[in-house]
Motif scaffolding. Sequence first.
Motif: not given
Length: 116
Positions: A76-79, A81, A107, A114
């Motif tokens: 999942r993207c850390s910004r 999701g 993403c 990331f």
Amino acid sequence: MLIPAAQYLTYAEAVELYNQFREADIGALVKSCGPPSLPFGEGLYYQLLIEEDDALAAHQIVVSFEQRRAMPTPLRCSRCGSISTMPVLRLAWWKRLFYAGTKLYSCEECGKEFSG
């Protein structure tokens, strides 16, 4: 007599399975097992011990836990999701140096890069 219900678990996995046993009113004991972390340290892994009488009730919980454990979790993207992430194929030289030993992802929703 206590029998092993699950072995070679990480600490987080052992706690999760222990809590599932508690919700089902199955008494369990968490112990370390496996090779020692240092010459005189405890084991690197954990095991859950249960009573023989509770083995049939615990079997279904362990089977469903092992199935979830074997399923890969989506990255999942850390910004934002989002699970729509892709590996970055062409990296600048300084990113190859900075992120050496890791994989860089991007993403598709928000564009954040990331490491995974």
